[in-house]
Scaffold this motif. Structure first.
Motif, PDB file in Angstrom:
ATOM      1  N   TRP A  49       0.313  -0.999  -0.059  1.00  0.00           N
ATOM      2  CA  TRP A  49      -0.211   0.543   0.137  1.00  0.00           C
ATOM      3  C   TRP A  49       0.803   1.336   0.043  1.00  0.00           C
ATOM      4  O   TRP A  49       0.744   2.480   0.013  1.00  0.00           O
ATOM      5  CB  TRP A  49      -0.586  -0.330   1.484  1.00  0.00           C
ATOM      6  CG  TRP A  49      -1.290  -1.223   1.104  1.00  0.00           C
ATOM      7  CD1 TRP A  49      -1.956  -1.774   0.576  1.00  0.00           C
ATOM      8  CD2 TRP A  49      -2.347  -1.723   1.905  1.00  0.00           C
ATOM      9  NE1 TRP A  49      -3.276  -2.866   0.616  1.00  0.00           N
ATOM     10  CE2 TRP A  49      -3.253  -2.103   1.949  1.00  0.00           C
ATOM     11  CE3 TRP A  49      -2.582  -1.221   3.773  1.00  0.00           C
ATOM     12  CZ2 TRP A  49      -4.644  -3.125   2.923  1.00  0.00           C
ATOM     13  CZ3 TRP A  49      -3.449  -1.043   4.260  1.00  0.00           C
ATOM     14  CH2 TRP A  49      -4.097  -2.706   4.326  1.00  0.00           C
ATOM     15  N   TYR A  50       2.177   1.407   0.336  1.00  0.00           N
ATOM     16  CA  TYR A  50       3.749   2.512   0.515  1.00  0.00           C
ATOM     17  C   TYR A  50       4.058   2.281  -0.680  1.00  0.00           C
ATOM     18  O   TYR A  50       4.915   3.013  -0.658  1.00  0.00           O
ATOM     19  CB  TYR A  50       3.729   2.420   1.704  1.00  0.00           C
ATOM     20  CG  TYR A  50       2.125   1.967   2.747  1.00  0.00           C
ATOM     21  CD1 TYR A  50       2.175   3.261   3.671  1.00  0.00           C
ATOM     22  CD2 TYR A  50       1.809   1.086   3.181  1.00  0.00           C
ATOM     23  CE1 TYR A  50       0.530   3.220   4.316  1.00  0.00           C
ATOM     24  CE2 TYR A  50       0.906   0.700   4.163  1.00  0.00           C
ATOM     25  CZ  TYR A  50       0.612   2.001   4.937  1.00  0.00           C
ATOM     26  OH  TYR A  50      -0.280   1.715   5.655  1.00  0.00           O
ATOM     27  N   TRP A  83       7.087   8.661  -1.493  1.00  0.00           N
ATOM     28  CA  TRP A  83       5.806   8.057  -1.582  1.00  0.00           C
ATOM     29  C   TRP A  83       5.288   7.697  -0.500  1.00  0.00           C
ATOM     30  O   TRP A  83       4.296   8.004  -0.126  1.00  0.00           O
ATOM     31  CB  TRP A  83       6.780   7.376  -3.078  1.00  0.00           C
ATOM     32  CG  TRP A  83       4.670   6.357  -3.122  1.00  0.00           C
ATOM     33  CD1 TRP A  83       4.428   5.374  -2.691  1.00  0.00           C
ATOM     34  CD2 TRP A  83       4.442   7.201  -4.205  1.00  0.00           C
ATOM     35  NE1 TRP A  83       2.782   5.255  -3.772  1.00  0.00           N
ATOM     36  CE2 TRP A  83       2.814   6.669  -4.972  1.00  0.00           C
ATOM     37  CE3 TRP A  83       4.039   8.295  -5.487  1.00  0.00           C
ATOM     38  CZ2 TRP A  83       1.827   6.675  -5.465  1.00  0.00           C
ATOM     39  CZ3 TRP A  83       3.444   8.276  -6.470  1.00  0.00           C
ATOM     40  CH2 TRP A  83       1.821   7.798  -6.839  1.00  0.00           C
ATOM     41  N   CYS A 119       1.688   8.163   1.482  1.00  0.00           N
ATOM     42  CA  CYS A 119       1.064   7.382   1.406  1.00  0.00           C
ATOM     43  C   CYS A 119       0.009   7.279   3.226  1.00  0.00           C
ATOM     44  O   CYS A 119      -0.670   7.632   3.930  1.00  0.00           O
ATOM     45  CB  CYS A 119       1.658   5.799   1.439  1.00  0.00           C
ATOM     46  SG  CYS A 119       1.396   6.318  -0.295  1.00  0.00           S
ATOM     47  N   GLU A 178      -2.972   8.632   5.091  1.00  0.00           N
ATOM     48  CA  GLU A 178      -4.043   7.725   6.463  1.00  0.00           C
ATOM     49  C   GLU A 178      -3.763   8.665   7.198  1.00  0.00           C
ATOM     50  O   GLU A 178      -5.094   8.004   8.078  1.00  0.00           O
ATOM     51  CB  GLU A 178      -2.945   7.063   6.392  1.00  0.00           C
ATOM     52  CG  GLU A 178      -3.717   5.783   7.230  1.00  0.00           C
ATOM     53  CD  GLU A 178      -3.089   3.855   6.404  1.00  0.00           C
ATOM     54  OE1 GLU A 178      -2.207   4.299   5.863  1.00  0.00           O
ATOM     55  OE2 GLU A 178      -3.355   3.461   7.841  1.00  0.00           O
ATOM     56  N   TYR A 193      -5.055   5.082   2.735  1.00  0.00           N
ATOM     57  CA  TYR A 193      -4.949   5.783   1.463  1.00  0.00           C
ATOM     58  C   TYR A 193      -5.048   4.640  -0.063  1.00  0.00           C
ATOM     59  O   TYR A 193      -6.497   4.901  -1.080  1.00  0.00           O
ATOM     60  CB  TYR A 193      -4.185   6.740   0.720  1.00  0.00           C
ATOM     61  CG  TYR A 193      -4.469   7.384  -0.012  1.00  0.00           C
ATOM     62  CD1 TYR A 193      -5.664   8.497  -0.841  1.00  0.00           C
ATOM     63  CD2 TYR A 193      -3.269   8.359  -1.129  1.00  0.00           C
ATOM     64  CE1 TYR A 193      -5.567   9.098  -1.604  1.00  0.00           C
ATOM     65  CE2 TYR A 193      -3.534   9.177  -1.948  1.00  0.00           C
ATOM     66  CZ  TYR A 193      -4.665   9.418  -2.758  1.00  0.00           C
ATOM     67  OH  TYR A 193      -4.358   9.795  -3.546  1.00  0.00           O
ATOM     68  N   LEU A 194      -4.146   3.734  -0.242  1.00  0.00           N
ATOM     69  CA  LEU A 194      -4.508   3.034  -1.477  1.00  0.00           C
ATOM     70  C   LEU A 194      -3.972   1.646  -1.126  1.00  0.00           C
ATOM     71  O   LEU A 194      -3.130   1.214  -1.563  1.00  0.00           O
ATOM     72  CB  LEU A 194      -3.119   3.912  -2.216  1.00  0.00           C
ATOM     73  CG  LEU A 194      -3.051   5.715  -3.062  1.00  0.00           C
ATOM     74  CD1 LEU A 194      -2.224   5.510  -3.195  1.00  0.00           C
ATOM     75  CD2 LEU A 194      -4.158   5.567  -3.599  1.00  0.00           C
ATOM     76  N   ILE A 220      -3.608   3.347  -7.365  1.00  0.00           N
ATOM     77  CA  ILE A 220      -2.869   4.736  -7.999  1.00  0.00           C
ATOM     78  C   ILE A 220      -3.332   5.616  -9.204  1.00  0.00           C
ATOM     79  O   ILE A 220      -3.691   7.047  -9.044  1.00  0.00           O
ATOM     80  CB  ILE A 220      -0.925   4.278  -7.632  1.00  0.00           C
ATOM     81  CG1 ILE A 220      -0.741   3.807  -6.752  1.00  0.00           C
ATOM     82  CG2 ILE A 220      -0.516   5.802  -8.100  1.00  0.00           C
ATOM     83  CD1 ILE A 220       0.370   3.649  -6.551  1.00  0.00           C
ATOM     84  N   LEU A 254       3.240  12.450  -3.920  1.00  0.00           N
ATOM     85  CA  LEU A 254       3.087  11.608  -4.979  1.00  0.00           C
ATOM     86  C   LEU A 254       2.925  11.802  -5.623  1.00  0.00           C
ATOM     87  O   LEU A 254       2.155  12.548  -6.609  1.00  0.00           O
ATOM     88  CB  LEU A 254       1.568  10.934  -4.483  1.00  0.00           C
ATOM     89  CG  LEU A 254       0.800  11.252  -3.016  1.00  0.00           C
ATOM     90  CD1 LEU A 254      -0.600  10.634  -2.541  1.00  0.00           C
ATOM     91  CD2 LEU A 254       1.813   9.442  -2.655  1.00  0.00           C
TER      92      LEU A 254
END
Ligand SMILES: Nc1ncnc2c1ncn2[C@@H]1O[C@H](COP(=O)(O)OP(=O)(O)OP(=O)(O)O)[C@@H](O)[C@H]1O
Length: 353
Positions: free
Chosen positions: A168-169, A188, A192, A196, A203-204, A216, A267
């Motif tokens: 996720w990160y 990056w 994230c 969060e 987030y992703l 993404i 990002l």
């Protein structure tokens, strides 16, 4: 643990690397966390993985990087003795008892960035930044921990592997199989974690590597070679159909303009254009609006309702009641636990299985 110097108190948890135990230094009375690292590929009787962690941490002495107090070997293990921490950012973000204010998000992000800046100054990538690797020290400072995946970057034969950083990160260049990457992968991940902290849910949260890229691109828009030169030459590049960027403002409803501007800079697709930790710390986000909360404030707030670190194995992420979820429905396996309320975010619809 077979050291006379430390008296075992209780098991704190177990990670991929080994068991972590709370212990007392019998000489000083100091409470510590001892991480027993199983032997990996041993050379001269010591795990290379453990040696790497020892070496990196000994070089970085910083209030926002966990302190390695001591290291000793026992039989077939290497024991890394760390400063004891009270909780981790994952537990804080998931706690429904804690309302995280803008000043607190700012304080957390500032501490994370200072820790990352210190790592990068020592030519070290963290490579696995995520909320449960960011611990709250007894002094109220957030501390970067779990350097198990860290490598010294820029060394002559780094043989960097792209299978790093919890999905996720994970930065898009890693998802496209880049063999050469740098400090931008940590930035990056910081982006994230920042998102969060505001959303109170990941987030992703991709289900797979491909789904991670889909998430993404849906959030940030599908990049092309103009936005990210060299992208299509990466070893794992896959062409995705074009989707426009999501309206950030619609998701982060109460975030300030400066917060969104900084988030956008973390990002950025092109790693060469992604903001550095040093530059992020100079961003006006930190000097406009409410000032960042101090370590003392965070300590008071984040330990008020006692949010002890919970070993992920012991977390029951499927049965906790949630205002976001119909009673009796289990939340998707990977999506973290109950999202607490956030003043920053529109309540995001969770997908159910
Ligand atoms: N310094 C510390 N103080 C208090 N608790 C700690 C400390 N270091 C680790 N822990 C806790 O011990 C447990 C195991 O930690 P460890 O770092 O080995 O693995 P992890 O981060 O949970 O998982 P993984 O190794 O898969 O990333 C976790 O619950 C963690 O929060």
């Amino acid at each position: 643990m077979s050291s006379k110097k430390y008296k075992n108190i209780k098991k704190l948890g177990e990670g991929a690397g080994g068991v972590v135990t709370q212990a007392e230094d019998v000489g000083t009375g100091r409470i510590v966390a001892v991480k027993k690292v199983r032997m990996g590929k041993a050379k001269d009787g010591i795990s290379m993985e453990a040696l790497r962690e020892i070496k990196l941490l000994q070089e970085i002495k910083h209030p926002n990087v966990i302190e390695l107090v001591d290291a000793f070997s026992s039989n077939t293990n290497v024991n890394l003795v760390f400063e004891y921490c009270l909780t981790d950012l994952d537990a804080v973000i998931r706690s429904r008892e804690i309302f995280i204010t803008e000043a607190e998000v700012k304080g957390c992000l500032q501490m994370i960035l200072r820790g990352v800046e210190a790592c990068h100054k020592h030519w070290t990538l963290h490579r696995d930044l995520k909320p449960n690797n960011i611990l709250l020290g007894t002094d109220g400072n957030l501390k970067l921990a779990d350097f198990g995946l860290a490598r010294i970057h820029g060394s002559p034969n780094p043989r960097l592997t792209h299978i790093v950083v919890t999905r996720w990160y994970r930065a898009p260049e890693l998802l496209f199989g880049a063999r050469q990457y740098g400090t931008a992968i940590d930035m990056w991940a910081v982006g994230c974690v920042f998102a969060e902290l505001m959303l109170r849910v990941p987030y992703l949260p991709g289900d797979s590597e491909i789904d991670q890229l889909v998430k993404i691109f849906h959030a940030r828009g599908t990049p092309d070679d103009d936005i990210w030169p060299g992208m299509s030459s990466l070893p794992g590049y896959v062409k995705f159909s074009h989707v426009p960027a999501q309206d950030h403002r619609a998701l982060f409803t109460a975030a300030s303009e400066q917060a969104l501007d900084l988030l956008n800079k973390f990002l950025v697709f092109d790693p060469l254009k992604r903001i550095s930790a040093a530059d992020a710390l100079k961003h006006p986000y930190f000097t406009t609006g409410p000032p960042p909360s101090s370590a003392a404030d965070l300590l008071k707030k984040f330990t008020k309702n006692e949010t002890p670190i919970v070993n992920p194995d012991q977390k029951d992420r499927s049965n906790n009641a949630s205002p976001f979820r119909a009673p009796g429905t289990a939340c998707r396996k990977d999506d973290g636990s109950t999202p607490p309320s956030s003043q920053f975010a529109t309540k995001r619809k969770l997908e159910f299985t």
